[in-house]
Design an enzyme around this catalytic site. Sequence first.
Site, PDB file in Angstrom:
ATOM      1  N   GLU A   1       1.855  -0.280  -4.786  1.00 21.75           N
ATOM      2  CA  GLU A   1       0.880   0.720  -5.231  1.00 21.75           C
ATOM      3  C   GLU A   1       1.635   2.035  -5.286  1.00 21.75           C
ATOM      4  O   GLU A   1       2.165   2.480  -4.271  1.00 21.75           O
ATOM      5  CB  GLU A   1      -0.292   0.803  -4.252  1.00 21.75           C
ATOM      6  CG  GLU A   1      -1.397   1.697  -4.783  1.00 21.75           C
ATOM      7  CD  GLU A   1      -2.246   2.325  -3.685  1.00 21.75           C
ATOM      8  OE1 GLU A   1      -3.384   2.690  -3.970  1.00 21.75           O
ATOM      9  OE2 GLU A   1      -1.751   2.471  -2.545  1.00 21.75           O
TER      10      GLU A   1
ATOM     11  N   ASP B   1       0.821  -1.206   0.000  1.00 22.22           N
ATOM     12  CA  ASP B   1       0.000   0.000   0.000  1.00 22.22           C
ATOM     13  C   ASP B   1       0.861   1.266   0.000  1.00 22.22           C
ATOM     14  O   ASP B   1       1.781   1.393   0.823  1.00 22.22           O
ATOM     15  CB  ASP B   1      -0.870  -0.020   1.263  1.00 22.22           C
ATOM     16  CG  ASP B   1      -2.021   0.956   1.214  1.00 22.22           C
ATOM     17  OD1 ASP B   1      -2.873   0.802   0.327  1.00 22.22           O
ATOM     18  OD2 ASP B   1      -2.062   1.874   2.062  1.00 22.22           O
TER      19      ASP B   1
END
Length: 565
Positions: free
Chosen positions: A273, A221
């Site tokens: 990401e 993330d």
Amino acid sequence: MLLVHPTTMDCSEIVNGYTRQWRKEAVVYQIYPRSFQDSNGDGIGDLPGITSRLDYLKNLGVDVLWLSPHYDSPNADNGYDIRDYRKVMREFGTMQDFDDLLAGVKSRGMRMIVDLVANHTSDEHAWFVESRKSKDNPYRDYYLWRPGKNGPDGESLPPNNFGSAFSGSAWTLDPLTGEYFLHLFAEKQPDLNWDNPQVRDEVYDLMRFWLDKGVDGFRMDVIPFISKDAAFPDVLPHESQVHINANGPHLHDYLHEMNDRVLSQYNCMTVGEAHGITIEDTPQLVDERRHELNMIFNFDTVRVNRDGRNWRRWSLPELKAIYTRQDIALGKHSWNTIFLANHDNPRLVSAFGDDSPEYREKSAKLLVTMLLTLKGTPYLYQGDELGMTNYSFQSIEEYDDIEAKNAWAHDVLTGRESAEHYLGNLAKVSRDHARTPMQWDTSPNAGFTSGGKPWLAVNPNYTAINAAQAIADPDSIYWYTRRLLDLRRNTPALVYGDFEDLAPHHPALFLYARRLGEERYLIALNFSRQIVALPEAVAGGRPVLSNGEKATQELEAWGTRILLA
Ligand code: ISL
Ligand code: CA
């Protein structure tokens, strides 16, 4: 056949200049556990629910499952706010349920990666509970605390002008110690201080914990945000905060260290990401000679339909140009990801296809054709294989997402933006479209839950759009996707073959080649309701797969054609 089972693969083999790797040949399927399958009637998807659907996923033919966060969390941001990295979220089940899920994945010859959310924790994580207690607490330096600035009237102002992705300042003043802590996301998601070596040790430890259990890697993330300029200068008017956040001074040192100390010890895959990382800068994170990450999500394609937060019309030539730019920038030592949907974006067919009753199926088939035949590891999002669509949210109360609710409070309730404009745009871009429950069958609540009330509304179109119906219909998007997955699995040219856009300026046709040695595949996709003529040379190829007519000179509305030239 060139493609062999990943585990027996010789990693030193080079194909068309690329090192062969299982992660390049794999197709990933993202599961948002909260919305996939509820097993106990509480209206919330859970791990036993996923386990009960593993045969469905195996039959579909995907190789790797990516599980969105399954960790203990107070759910300010549906699990992207972790309270305990070594515990399973109570609503999702137990550690035994996790172990059973992983064993079920492995016994079917699949793999599973989990989400690593390590830029920030929950404010309920034990580290933060300690950290906020006092300035000399041993955990103080686990987070980013700064004194405020003095305002013109002697009032305290945040240390700099960073905004939170979820509205307002990225700094919150904690009255107990009179200092501000940084949160690039919600107030309940304080950012960790990666400059503290103890923090990095903790993260590496928890990564080993899950890798030792047998997970096959991580989706990381907002990983480029981990390194911050400790002086926190203001963002200047011509600068972009997301670009600044993603390009901190020690990013590559930390990724390299993480690779060296953890990742290199396992046969695993990583996908970062990477908002804020440009296409041209991508190799700095993923070039395999640098030993950082294996691949990243670059958002230029999936956000081609945005202007900031607002929806905008996009054109096919723009999208095609991004794929070409990516291909050129990444070269042979870096590897791309191909995706147009995830849990933060509207549904694939609603955003990039035509979700009208007439063209939903054809255009959904077209989009999976593209995702599975471009160069890079494809990521499918749950429900893409059914052509699930956006939900028709009517009022702010129907939404669940913290991003939407915070922006409503920050922009609409203060009069900065009209409710009408805000809701009109949200109906196009909301993250909740992707989060409505998976549609399994025609039973109440689409078979997602046996209980009365799912945590987020089920799309009423489940009576027509659901897995059971799709499996029963040989012409469905589901079966077409299965055939495509089979084709990709058996066709090295679709994995390692060179990519060439043969009609970059055509407004409706995406026509490209994938060539490996003597083998040349042509893929023709009609992104419109109009009939498109195919160039003669193309029409002469041997048809391999199509979502309609196979052998004419024309491509019907939203038609696809894969040909062996
Ligand atoms: O999706 C966004 C806007 O619609 C982004 O601001 C999003 O928050 C950003 O892509 C980062 O996403 C990841 O981290 C967030 C989490 O809310 C997202 O679900 C996650 O994918 C914070 O952990
Ligand atoms: Ca449940």
